[in-house]
Motif scaffolding. Sequence first.
Motif, PDB file in Angstrom:
ATOM      1  N   UNK A 361      48.666  29.862  50.917  1.00 32.25           N
ATOM      2  CA  UNK A 361      47.516  30.730  51.501  1.00 32.25           C
ATOM      3  C   UNK A 361      47.980  31.206  52.974  1.00 32.25           C
ATOM      4  N   UNK A 380      47.424  32.949  43.778  1.00 34.19           N
ATOM      5  CA  UNK A 380      46.819  34.157  44.282  1.00 34.19           C
ATOM      6  C   UNK A 380      47.922  35.180  45.147  1.00 34.19           C
ATOM      7  N   UNK A 382      46.995  37.906  46.883  1.00 32.88           N
ATOM      8  CA  UNK A 382      46.053  39.006  47.238  1.00 32.88           C
ATOM      9  C   UNK A 382      47.086  39.579  48.599  1.00 32.88           C
TER      10      UNK A 382
ATOM     11  N   UNK B  15      38.638  40.513  48.511  1.00 34.02           N
ATOM     12  CA  UNK B  15      38.853  39.089  48.421  1.00 34.02           C
ATOM     13  C   UNK B  15      38.722  38.509  49.656  1.00 34.02           C
ATOM     14  N   UNK B  17      40.645  36.426  51.266  1.00 31.33           N
ATOM     15  CA  UNK B  17      41.878  36.711  52.317  1.00 31.33           C
ATOM     16  C   UNK B  17      41.981  37.893  52.861  1.00 31.33           C
ATOM     17  N   UNK B  18      41.253  39.001  52.618  1.00 26.03           N
ATOM     18  CA  UNK B  18      41.302  40.177  53.348  1.00 26.03           C
ATOM     19  C   UNK B  18      40.042  40.133  54.179  1.00 26.03           C
ATOM     20  N   UNK B  22      44.039  33.493  56.108  1.00 25.26           N
ATOM     21  CA  UNK B  22      44.082  32.244  56.231  1.00 25.26           C
ATOM     22  C   UNK B  22      44.860  31.989  57.646  1.00 25.26           C
ATOM     23  N   UNK B  40      42.890  42.602  57.399  1.00 23.10           N
ATOM     24  CA  UNK B  40      43.708  43.003  56.259  1.00 23.10           C
ATOM     25  C   UNK B  40      43.464  44.293  55.381  1.00 23.10           C
ATOM     26  N   UNK B  63      35.984  37.461  46.157  1.00 23.12           N
ATOM     27  CA  UNK B  63      36.626  36.928  45.235  1.00 23.12           C
ATOM     28  C   UNK B  63      37.781  35.968  45.645  1.00 23.12           C
ATOM     29  N   UNK B  64      38.122  34.830  45.255  1.00 19.92           N
ATOM     30  CA  UNK B  64      39.189  34.245  45.825  1.00 19.92           C
ATOM     31  C   UNK B  64      38.656  32.756  46.517  1.00 19.92           C
TER      32      UNK B  64
END
Lengths: 417, 166
Positions: A361, A380, A382, B15, B17-18, B22, B40, B63-64
Amino acid sequence: MNLAEKILAAHAGKDRVSPGELVGVKVDVVLANDVTAPISITEFRRIGVERVFDPARVIFVPDHFVPNKDIKAAEQAKLMRNFAREQGTVYFEVGEMGIEHALLPEKGLVLPGDVVVGADSHTCTYGALGAFATGMGSTDVAVAMATGEIWMRVPPSIKFIYKGTMPRWVTGKDVILYTIGQIGVDGALYAAMEFAGDAVERMSMDARLTMANMAIEAGGKAGLFAVDDTTLSYVKGRATRDFTVYRSDDDAEYAQVLEYDVSVLEPQVAFPHLPSNTRRISEVGNIAVDQAVIGSCTNGRMEDLRLAVGVLRGHKVHPYVRCIVIPGTQAIYLQALREGLIEAFIEAGAVVSTPTCGPCLGGYMGILAEGERAIATTNRNFVGRMGHPKSEVYLSSPAVAAASAVLGRIGSPAELL
Amino acid sequence: MKLSGRVHRYGANVDTDVIIPARYLNMSDPADLANHCMEDIDGEFVKKVKPGDIIVATANFGCGSSREHAPLAIKASGIGCIIATSFARIFYRNAINIGLPILECEEAAEDVKSGDQVEAELASGIIVNRTTGRTYRAKPYPEFMLELIESGGLVDYTQKKLGTAS
């Protein structure tokens, strides 16, 4: 009723449940990690109860940024550790801990027929054992910790039937990547995925854990396998309590039934920036990689490490590649050491880390710079997942990741034979 | 509850993460997280977002990961509501639980543009685009979900149920 409905009905104290129905469900296990627990603990305090509902069924695993990657991460880990000590919950310190979804099945803490909620999206991994396990946020988990119950909407189930014999180098990872490629990242949104068929029946527990792990990557609420002899022999000697085996009825209803012939599959690679962006290994083209990561809750188990060593042995990691191997738990690490796998990784030029989610991650232990590419056995890809927003992650099996580490570009293990 | 604001529009599969990478998950204070919200996918977001603004996106928003840091960052950035074709399951629960209003409406998600001035009424699901004059209707909430929202989120709802509200 199907498997998911059977488990939820039993935990809701009902004879029957149907998709769409909102039910209050008793939970068998609640878990959180060092990233999600701090918010859960704050919300738990706000609820106004003194103690967790059952300390033996509340589990904290420091795995995301532990061993502590920086001061802020250390503070979060400390907060969780102190809460675990105060409440007397199950907790695994560094030295005992592993990546939560590799650790809990190994320790016999999650079992067939359980309802498990975890503040981590890959909680769905335990569906491999025939449990209904699903990821939730920190607040949901706080309420489950306080009350031992949680509300759920009974999901529709989609049945995936896999037939045929898997060709060499095709693994559970390839089957699940292929499936996500077919149905898309929201192809199972809100649904329970039930995996079945003769190909699945022959799969090892490690392969099933890999497949269930990625149900969330198709938007799934859970990914379940029927309990069989493979499951029962896995939990035998591990189970920390009694459990109940539920089975789908012969006339169980499914929102959809999909069939795949796995005998025609090739190893799969998911291109940036979605797990559904899959290609067959023969169609990948020439893609140089800077890093190969072998590990994670998806592919950090014994079978994965053995497979990677089988490819790496007798070869050297390409001089332009950093190959990072992360065993999922201490027990896996020790077993790999005893089998000579760790030695083989080091001789091939890979590094071996203590268990951690780390680079998966974009936490630490292998962050990518701008423009860099990794092949990874993680889940993932992404934008920015493993580091710089302009880096790229390609997802594959441990066999393809190991072969790519040697080749310096994404390639098939068949090329090294 | 009626919400009104200027739209920031994104596409499908935004998602977590954007929404909050993390690398910032070593913090959990919403105000700290808000400083990096959407970093991001839209480096300008933090500079341009104003209290009450609305995020509009298409399918599978959030999502994610299960990180509640994602809706917390969005809420603390000042966003008043998210309208999308669909939401990822965990994000949906998290948003409701922490009191971040979200509406599922494919028509609005496809039609509304960045910069449009939009009004949304949660209970009725009526969305009005003040810039174009068009009206849309979001999927209604199940009754239980409305009860959660009206209680102020899952913790407040649970306090009431347990009788632990202070």
